[in-house]
Design a protein around this motif. Sequence first.
Motif, PDB file in Angstrom:
ATOM      1  N   VAL A 161      66.297  95.765 -66.161  1.00 55.81           N
ATOM      2  CA  VAL A 161      65.308  96.101 -65.140  1.00 55.81           C
ATOM      3  C   VAL A 161      65.911  97.080 -64.145  1.00 55.81           C
ATOM      4  O   VAL A 161      67.030  96.878 -63.655  1.00 55.81           O
ATOM      5  CB  VAL A 161      64.827  94.823 -64.423  1.00 55.81           C
ATOM      6  CG1 VAL A 161      64.007  95.168 -63.198  1.00 55.81           C
ATOM      7  CG2 VAL A 161      64.010  93.952 -65.374  1.00 55.81           C
ATOM      8  N   ASP A 162      65.189  98.156 -63.824  1.00 50.77           N
ATOM      9  CA  ASP A 162      65.744  99.182 -62.937  1.00 50.77           C
ATOM     10  C   ASP A 162      65.404  98.950 -61.472  1.00 50.77           C
ATOM     11  O   ASP A 162      65.810  99.733 -60.614  1.00 50.77           O
ATOM     12  CB  ASP A 162      65.282 100.575 -63.363  1.00 50.77           C
ATOM     13  CG  ASP A 162      63.771 100.733 -63.376  1.00 50.77           C
ATOM     14  OD1 ASP A 162      63.073  99.780 -62.966  1.00 50.77           O
ATOM     15  OD2 ASP A 162      63.283 101.807 -63.792  1.00 50.77           O
ATOM     16  N   ARG A 163      64.699  97.867 -61.169  1.00 52.69           N
ATOM     17  CA  ARG A 163      64.410  97.510 -59.781  1.00 52.69           C
ATOM     18  C   ARG A 163      65.116  96.195 -59.472  1.00 52.69           C
ATOM     19  O   ARG A 163      64.833  95.166 -60.104  1.00 52.69           O
ATOM     20  CB  ARG A 163      62.908  97.332 -59.551  1.00 52.69           C
ATOM     21  CG  ARG A 163      62.112  98.623 -59.519  1.00 52.69           C
ATOM     22  CD  ARG A 163      60.666  98.340 -59.158  1.00 52.69           C
ATOM     23  NE  ARG A 163      60.539  97.769 -57.812  1.00 52.69           N
ATOM     24  CZ  ARG A 163      59.659  98.195 -56.906  1.00 52.69           C
ATOM     25  NH1 ARG A 163      58.846  99.208 -57.188  1.00 52.69           N
ATOM     26  NH2 ARG A 163      59.583  97.630 -55.729  1.00 52.69           N
ATOM     27  N   ALA A 164      66.009  96.215 -58.506  1.00 49.53           N
ATOM     28  CA  ALA A 164      66.747  94.999 -58.161  1.00 49.53           C
ATOM     29  C   ALA A 164      65.823  93.903 -57.658  1.00 49.53           C
ATOM     30  O   ALA A 164      66.049  92.712 -57.927  1.00 49.53           O
ATOM     31  CB  ALA A 164      67.807  95.306 -57.105  1.00 49.53           C
ATOM     32  N   ASP A 165      64.756  94.290 -56.946  1.00 45.93           N
ATOM     33  CA  ASP A 165      63.853  93.266 -56.429  1.00 45.93           C
ATOM     34  C   ASP A 165      63.099  92.575 -57.563  1.00 45.93           C
ATOM     35  O   ASP A 165      62.868  91.368 -57.528  1.00 45.93           O
ATOM     36  CB  ASP A 165      62.881  93.843 -55.393  1.00 45.93           C
ATOM     37  CG  ASP A 165      62.041  94.996 -55.926  1.00 45.93           C
ATOM     38  OD1 ASP A 165      62.299  95.485 -57.040  1.00 45.93           O
ATOM     39  OD2 ASP A 165      61.122  95.435 -55.192  1.00 45.93           O
ATOM     40  N   TYR A 166      62.746  93.334 -58.615  1.00 44.60           N
ATOM     41  CA  TYR A 166      62.067  92.693 -59.744  1.00 44.60           C
ATOM     42  C   TYR A 166      63.033  91.820 -60.533  1.00 44.60           C
ATOM     43  O   TYR A 166      62.668  90.727 -60.987  1.00 44.60           O
ATOM     44  CB  TYR A 166      61.421  93.736 -60.660  1.00 44.60           C
ATOM     45  CG  TYR A 166      60.633  93.108 -61.794  1.00 44.60           C
ATOM     46  CD1 TYR A 166      59.594  92.231 -61.536  1.00 44.60           C
ATOM     47  CD2 TYR A 166      60.943  93.386 -63.121  1.00 44.60           C
ATOM     48  CE1 TYR A 166      58.875  91.644 -62.567  1.00 44.60           C
ATOM     49  CE2 TYR A 166      60.226  92.810 -64.158  1.00 44.60           C
ATOM     50  CZ  TYR A 166      59.190  91.939 -63.874  1.00 44.60           C
ATOM     51  OH  TYR A 166      58.487  91.356 -64.900  1.00 44.60           O
ATOM     52  N   ALA A 167      64.259  92.258 -60.700  1.00 42.76           N
ATOM     53  CA  ALA A 167      65.248  91.431 -61.398  1.00 42.76           C
ATOM     54  C   ALA A 167      65.440  90.109 -60.668  1.00 42.76           C
ATOM     55  O   ALA A 167      65.563  89.047 -61.302  1.00 42.76           O
ATOM     56  CB  ALA A 167      66.576  92.176 -61.507  1.00 42.76           C
TER      57      ALA A 167
END
Length: 267
Positions: A161-167
């Motif tokens: 995942v390239d978004r830390a918040d989504y990870a």
Amino acid sequence: MRELFLAGQRAYIRWIDLPGAGDGPVRVFVHGLGCTSASDFAHIAAHPALGGGRALLVDLLGYGLSDRPAAFDYRMESQAEVVGAVLDHLGLRGVDLVGHSMGGAVAIHLAAGRPELVARLVVAEPNLYGGGGGGVFSSPVAAQDEDAFVAEGFARMVAGVDRADYAARLRLADPRAVHRSAVALVEGSTPAPGDLLAGLAIPRTYLVGELSLPDPDAEKAAGFGLPVIGIPGAGHNLMLDNPDGFARALARALPNAPTSRPGHERA
């Protein structure tokens, strides 16, 4: 945090109940695939533009703080029944329902199946139809074997995942729930959420991120008679990319239901 034991699923569903002043409709927020309602909507529910009314931030089964029943099918129709059980438990009718992505499909099924529960509906880039339109995240997940995804694919998904918040949100989800949800989104349902949305008689609004345009589903929604509001500078994660714009769009859609002809507007 509050919870309700679901005897049929032998599991607890949990939600955050934010109290508010006044007698206005309760707003109920439903998150997308791999997310949680608190992470996605707490800052929206508390936004000054919305006037501080009561809000329920519901974690669907398999996600966030809710339980992860192994026998649950994680289909949108089933999740809608569970959210309906929460509203029944609380004695709520005529709520304002907000659903993002997968949560938009859940919200549509709830509004169609339990019309007494929902007064107004806002969907933000919902999954309207199955097939290739099942979702950019759903299709690669659904293409994998369930057990293989649980054993290895989920970890790869989180790492990629390239978004830390989504990870961070995704790590709280149950891998089997993510897989079954993705399969359900790709398979679609009969009738499809899009067809159900077209037939609803309640006020409905479609939100779309400006960076997601052109969006065929937004065009379909406009054709169904829904006002379509674009959120400037936002992609699919509208409420995180532009919280102020998202909250202002909700303030327009819910406290004062739109009456203008369908078309694209900007929040």
